[in-house]
Structures are given as structure tokens and as C-alpha cells.
Design an enzyme around this catalytic site. Sequence first.
Site, mmCIF file in Angstrom:
data_model
loop_
_atom_site.group_PDB
_atom_site.id
_atom_site.type_symbol
_atom_site.label_atom_id
_atom_site.label_comp_id
_atom_site.label_asym_id
_atom_site.label_seq_id
_atom_site.Cartn_x
_atom_site.Cartn_y
_atom_site.Cartn_z
ATOM 1 N N GLY A 1 43.336 -143.712 32.609
ATOM 2 C CA GLY A 1 42.513 -142.774 31.840
ATOM 3 C C GLY A 1 43.279 -141.481 31.648
ATOM 4 N N HIS B 1 22.902 -136.971 33.713
ATOM 5 C CA HIS B 1 22.968 -136.358 32.381
ATOM 6 C C HIS B 1 21.559 -136.364 31.800
ATOM 7 C CE1 HIS B 1 24.047 -135.417 28.300
ATOM 8 N NE2 HIS B 1 25.301 -135.208 28.681
ATOM 9 N N ARG C 1 23.275 -129.362 33.306
ATOM 10 C CA ARG C 1 22.708 -130.706 33.287
ATOM 11 C C ARG C 1 21.695 -130.957 34.387
ATOM 12 N NH1 ARG C 1 28.321 -133.705 31.474
ATOM 13 N NH2 ARG C 1 28.196 -132.886 29.363
ATOM 14 N N HIS D 1 25.483 -140.143 35.406
ATOM 15 C CA HIS D 1 26.535 -139.879 34.430
ATOM 16 C C HIS D 1 27.913 -139.657 35.046
ATOM 17 C CE1 HIS D 1 28.395 -138.520 30.807
ATOM 18 N NE2 HIS D 1 28.582 -137.303 31.233
ATOM 19 N N LEU E 1 36.777 -133.524 30.900
ATOM 20 C CA LEU E 1 38.050 -133.819 30.241
ATOM 21 C C LEU E 1 39.109 -132.843 30.738
ATOM 22 C CD1 LEU E 1 36.901 -134.586 26.576
ATOM 23 C CD2 LEU E 1 37.793 -136.193 28.265
#
Lengths: 204, 583, 252
Positions: free
Chosen positions: B11, B235, B284, B351, B391
Amino acid sequence: MKNFDFWIRRIHSLSGVIALGAFLLEHIFTVSTVMGGPANFDKSVAALAAMPFLVPIEIIAIGMPIAFHGILGVVYALKAKNNPLRYGYWNNWMFYLQRITAYIAFVFIIWHVWTLRIVGKAMGGHLIGYDFMHNVLSDPLTFGFYVIGLLSSVFHFTNGLFGFSITWGIVTGPRGQRVVSIATLALFVLISSVGLTALTHFVK
Amino acid sequence: MKKKIIVVGGGLSGLMATLKICEAGGEVELFSYCPVKRSHSLCAQGGMNACMDTKGENDSVHEHFDDTVYGGDFLADQTAIKGMCEAAPKLIKMFDRMGVTFTRTPEGLLDLRNFGGQKNKRTLFSGSTTGQQLLYALDEQVRAWEVKGAVKKYEFWEFIKIIKNKESVCRGIVAQDMNSMEVRAFRADTVILATGGPGMVFGRCTASTICNGSAVSAVYQQGALIGNPEFIQIHPTAIPGSDKNRLMSEACRGEGGRVWVYKDGKPWYFLEEMYPAYGNLVPRDVASRAIYDVCVNQKLGINGENKVYLDLSHIPADYLERKLGGILEIYTEFVGDDPRKVPMQIYPSVHYSMGGIWVDTKHNTNIPGLMASGECDYQYHGANRLGANSLLSAAYSGTVSGPEAMRWAKEGEKGSELTDEELAKAAKECREEYEAILKMNGTENAHELHHELGEVMNKYVTIERVNKDLDYCFDEVKKILKRWDNIGIVDKSNWANQEGMFARQLRNMIIYALVVTRAARMRDESRGAHYKREFPTRDDERFMKITVAEYDQATEEPKISYADFDHSLVKPRPRNYAVAKKE
Amino acid sequence: MAEIKKKVHFIIERQDGPNSQPYTEEFEVDYRPALNVVASLMEIQKNPVTKDGKKTTAVVWECNCLEKVCGACMMVINGKAQQACAALIDHLEQPIRLSPARTFPVIRDLAIDRSVMFESLKKIHGWVDVDGTWEVHNDAPRQNPKTATIAYEISRCMTCGCCMDACPNVNQSSEFIGPAPIAQAHLFNLHPIGEYQKEERLDALMEKGGLASCGNSQNCVQACPKDIKLTEYIAKLNRDTNKQALKSLFNK
């Protein structure tokens, strides 16, 4: 040579339109003079036959491009996994028909040249003219084959123009491609009706 | 001789580390379950945070840092976060050079959007598939190195475990080819795990089916410590589904989406009412709890079901198309309604895991020679992760772990290289374990058992946690672990046997579920994503500490302890999103 | 009165290994709203029993994200290659026929080997040549947002292979590189730095099995689950390659 395969493919495309397409149009034009009467047809054939360097022109400008385009085309076409039944989109059917008509035209042209130009004229010494063609086409089977051969050749040419316009980057967008697609279809109808009408004149 | 680093997982983090290693002259053997281009990073939709300050808001790196610490409820290593926030704008420029198709302003600069838990526009995005675009950029760069011969990919290979030498330093791994089922041992100077999150432990969640945390659990069972496992992000906005809950990006709220339900026949915009300062853009955990409260406690969900509206229908369609096109497609595709016209129906879903393998700020685990990077580590997010920081942390952690892996390979006290006998022995053990699984002839179906694990974890270890329920859950998971022994494997094939591999993964998932549940049980406070009605406030005195879980071989249960961490930069203050954040 | 449970009927083409003979097995799965093909296969995993009650092994297939972004779960569903996760049962005619995309070598059941697509990305130089991941103290060039929008469209390609399976000219006896990698070449040519390697990419597309093997069936653009305008980019590249071929014919 750099880009050899690319050039072969591109020349294949060019030969289809420039050599074969032009000859096809000329040929149908000549044949269609029959609509002005048998004498008219005989006159145009005689005019062609009187061309200087006829045999070299026939071999270099017509025979060789046909052989190149035809043989290579069959090799290419045989590699395709045709799938119009799974992907029944218009363009895919056209792709499939382009190949089917290629095979038909390939056989038809060989047979056409063999029976008329080689066996008929060169070996048999017949004069190709209205009378001769009248005899040939009076056989319903032969006539039928001519109809199929003509339609296939014309379709292969006009639909080929669609591919040609994309291969050469002339049209890129979907709308431009659709316009070309419709135009080539119209051209198919036009040329094939001229050809078919001419054919019927030989058996009147 | 060139240093050889094994990276497990392709990833964002694994690929970033790979690039750094290649640039430092190392060689990488890259292991992944799937072609790395299909890694779960690509599911990140909304964006990546970096302080670019191009919207006239005087945004600063410090503000990003503070938002992250505050959002994480002061449970994250502050020096680590500071490094990440400082690096963020540089990373964006790197991605831009690599050709990431960031969404741009009319003048051709990188556009920014709002995101939860931050008052300034700080989120760079690429339509609504930012993760996909960032992953592809790194995938492409790694491919260039692959052509140059510095990277060898082992795709469709499953990591089984690490191999330690006699000095107890990690010097290699055992992996299995998922097609030929060949089990093979590999030598390495350093091993980096970048294997992502454990979403599948909860069954239905927003994660990919490959995010099972199996590798993390495997090294945990070999002695790696786990940090903060109880912090599981829920989430708030996902499309509930029977196969998975599909994420509806926070960008929907960032671009003006409003959350509401009917109350007394009228739309009630409860987030805006409860949290006037942040409104729909609360973090969240806060949003998830509010939705849970509205549905479960107040019974105001749509048609009495556990669902609320997420409404974009008041926003012009062309604006939505430009900013959110891709994700709206997802809703239309999987639900059938057009969110441009009707409000979407959403509910919170598991999530992201803030917790993971314990690492130091350089991403070394407690096992020398083994590093962890990306969602599988526990760094950067504390008790709750801010949207669009994942990210960032994934990419950033790779820029730390990669060079550190090379440093260790050159200077670390690695001890002896694995001998051929050691390699053969490790491979043989794993092969025998696998063959034993294939021979299992019990009555349980592994997938059915997994389903049950997910149900019980989802029910008891998500939004609201109750101690007696957690005790019950722990027992249930232990029963499932016991039932695992009674699995029957129908597929005895020695070729591409997914059933056999899944059974092995499942056992690791169950073991990890015990870690999450026990850690949640032990933390008697509410902090970030971890909420207990019995202990509704944050208890800095007792719990401003990292949870550390250690595997106990005898009981197969975790031993929980607490460790101090670096919070030297900003002092903890109450986290309250009803008012604007104060420093 | 007990409601009769609606069933979904599957006919699945199976194959035990790359060189084994394919065979079919039929399954029934309980219907539920918004059910898709992957979810159905998951149900079969939980209870691998055929329609006739015969115990069998679970079907092997590949899937990851279930959101139509990873590209893994491509298979042929009722004749057409598509993402199984996004194939809703409500939109499919029953019995639903699943088979592997045989344009690619079959690994087992519905799992196929698409490594050729990733290899093609190497051939077309599918990356921007950056000096390194380090800082260069220089911003990347600005981009026209309109060009960037086109680039975004192409960069959503998930290497799923739908276009490859739909294309009649892509198959195991042809060298044709196929639509997906061709469009990727265009993507990198659009980038202000990527453009520096445009010549190399076009050269790669002019090799055997390159762009010129396209036969204009245009199935690719219909099959693409991401609606990438593949045929348009192929036509644009036709233009670019022609120009470059002529140039290198006369200038070198």
C-alpha cells in the site's frame, strides 16, 4: 527497420484505401457504363485495354496491393476472437462484418480475377465485353456470387474508411467518429446500389 | 553487497518505504497478497492533509499539528505528529511531481477542501479517489525501480511469520505462494511490515477483504507489542451493506453535506445543533456517537432503522460532479438512488484502526530488525484519527521506515545471518502448520465462524462500550477461538486453495479480536473513539498512557500494560467540538 | 403462511487449475435487496453446496475493495466482463452465468492471471521520470485544470481488464497490448513532466503488438467500468504516433 510492424500495419491501411479503394471505385465506374447500353460498356473496356503498359500497371498498382492487403489482412483477421454475440454493440458488429466481408471479398476477388482475367482473357483469349459478361452472369449461381462479392467488397471498403479515419487520427472524438460512421454507411448504400444496378444490366 | 530489505504490503506506506530504500541503494523484496496496485490505500476517497495555506486562511503547520493532537485526544506521540505535519507539504509536492492528478483551482494550482476536525481548508484531493491516485503514483515509481532491477515483487504471496536468528533479531520471513501453495523462507537485513489495518476482524466494515490484520497478529504472537488496539475509528457515514459497509467520504460533509433525521415531523440537523462551532464537520468519533445516540437511544433513525440522512441535494449538481463525482457514483451504483436528488441514507461503520504494532518514532518495533509502517503501526493518531490524515501518515511513515530500515541494515546489531538450516526449519514448520489445517475435518465453516466473530465484535466493541458487555464479548471470542479447532476444510487442493489460507488468517483475526476487546475493557475512561457511558470523561491522570498489549503464549490472551509517551509540546486540554478550538 | 424465499440461481464455470478441463456447477443463494455477485459468492463460501445438494469446494475468485476501485473482482457475468462487486443481482438476468475472463490465463475457477497488464505498464514507460522522492525546492509545474480533468479520468483506470476481455484483438494468440495500457501512455504524455518521455512511449506503442493492432471494434469504451474514453485516446495516439513515425522516417 524502426517501427517495422507499425509501418506494415499503416501501409496495410493505406493500401486498402488508396490502391484498392481507388481501383474499386474505378472498376465500379467502368462496369456501371453498362447502364448506358452494351456498346457503351464495350467502349470503356476497350479504352482501358488500350492503356499503355497495361499488364505492368495491373500487376504493380492493382495485383500486388491486393495480394499484400489481402494476405496480411487474413493473417490479422484470423488472430481476432470475434465476440459480437457477447458484446453486441454496433461497432463490434461492424468489426465482425469487416472481417467476414474480408474473407468473402478475398475469395471472390481471386475467383473473379482467375475466371475472367486469367482463364478467360489471358488463357482462353476471350474478349472481355458485354457478351462475355452476359454469358457469365446468366448463371443464377454465378450472379448470386457476384452480388455477394460486390456487396462484401464495397462494405469492406466503405467501413474500412471508418477505421482509416481513426487509424490516421483524422477523427478522434466520439461525435466525429459517429459522423464518419454514418457517412461511410451512406457511401456503402450509394456505391453498392450503383454496382447492383449495373449487374442487373448485364442480364437484361 | 547490497542490503536486502523485505517489505510486506504494497500500500501507500510499503511502496513509499520501497522507494526510499531503492534510492538509498538497497534492494527490496516486496510481498503482497494482491498486485500492489490493488492495495487498500486506494479506497481512501477524501484527500490528504497538508498545510499549503493557499486559501487566504493563514493556515499553519502548527495548526495542523495541533488539530491532529487535539483530534487524537492527546494520546499520540507529539514529536512524531510534528514531524509528520512538517513533512506534509513536501510530500504533496513530491506527489505532484510524480503526476498525481490533484484537483486544481482555475489558475492551475492545487485545490484544497474542508475536512472534519479542522477549521481551515487543508485537504488536497484528487476528485474523490485521492487514495487511488496517490497509490498509483507510488506504484508507477516502484515499477520504474522494478525495471531497473532494484525491486522484486512477490505478488499473490502471503506473509506467514518472521524468522529470528539466535540473537532474537528478525532476519527473514516465511511466505506462501497463494497459487502453487509453496511455502518458502526468505533472508533479509531488515523486515518492514506495512500490512494495513485489521478491519475484517469486525466482519462488515469499510475495509477491503484483504485488511484482516493477520500479519500483525502473527508477529504479535511472535512477541511484537501492540499499541492502543482499543482505538478503532468508526466512520460516521457509510452505506450499510450485507457484504461490506461502503464508505461515504467525509468530503461530502466537507463540501457542505448536512446530516439530519426527522424529529417531530421536521428535519433535525442534530450535528449543527449539538456542535455549533464545527457543525457537520465534527471529527468522526463525535459524529458517530451523535448518530448512534439519535438512532439507538432516541430511536429517531429513518423508519426506525439505524440510518440517518446525509444530504447533498441542496448543492448544485455541477459543483457536486466536480468535487465528489466518483463517490456519488458509488452510492448510485450500490444503492440505486441519486444523491444529487435525494438524501443518502448512512450509518456509522468500523473504518480504521488507530492502534497497531507498537513502534518508536523511527518505526522500529520492539523486535530488533522488524519495523512496522502505515495503518498496521499505532503511531500518529492517538485516540482518534482526523479525516485525510491517514493517507498522510501512510505516506509519511514510509519516508521514515524506509531510510531507517537501510540504516539498520548497515549499522544495526543484526547478529548472524540465517543459516540454510534455520531457513529450512522455519519453512518446514509453516508448511506443516498449513498441512495440518488442510487436514482439519470438523464441522465448523471458517467463513461462517468469521461472520460470527464480526457480529459479536461489531455489537460490543464499537461506538459505545460497556464493561460487562466487553467481558461477555471476550468470552464469546474465546469460544470462537476454541471452535476454530473444529473447522472442517472441504477444499483439499494444493493449488490456489483460498479456504486453507483463510482458515489460517481467521485464527490470527480471532487472536487480534481478543487484544482489542481486552484493551477496551481495561481502559476505564472515554477518549477519542473509545467511549464508555460508565466513564464518560477523559481521565488523564490514569489513562494518559499508551495501552501496550503483549501476547501470552500460555493463555493466548493479551497482557495489558500502560506506557508513557511523548506529549511535551502541547498541554492536554478538554476536547469540545461544540465551541471553536482554543489553544 | 411462510413466505417462500426468493432464490438467485447461478451457473458457474469452474476449473481446478490452469490446465484442467472446465466444468459447471449450479448454486442457489437467498435473495436480498442490493445483493451483488461478490456477496453471493461469499454466501456460497459459507455453505459450499450445489443446487442439487452436493457438497463441493467454495468457488475461487479474487476480490478486495468491493467498491469498484481496486479492479480485482473482474469476471465474465452473463457474457460480459465486469466488476462482480458492482454487478447487482436486480440488474441481471437469471440464471446468472459466471465464468473467468478467458482472455487471460485461468488460475482457478474465476481467478485469472492478469500479470500481462502490469508488464505492459512497464513497456509503455508508465511513470513520470522524477529525479527522486527527495525535495527539489521547486514546485511541480502548474497544470491547466481542463487537461488535469482529462488526466484524472484516465488515471482512474484500475487495471481490471474488462477492456482487454472485450477487445477481440486481445487474446492469447495475439501480441496486441490492449486498450488499458495504451490509454495510460496518453495519461503520462499529458503530464507536463511526463511529456518529456513522450517519444519513448510512442515508440513503445509502435512496436509489434502496439497501437496499430487496434481493430476499432470499440468494445473497450463500452466495457470500461470507469467510462474512460478509450477510443478517443487511442485515436489521439494514432495521430501522435503517425506524426512521430513520419518524423523519424525523414529526420533521422
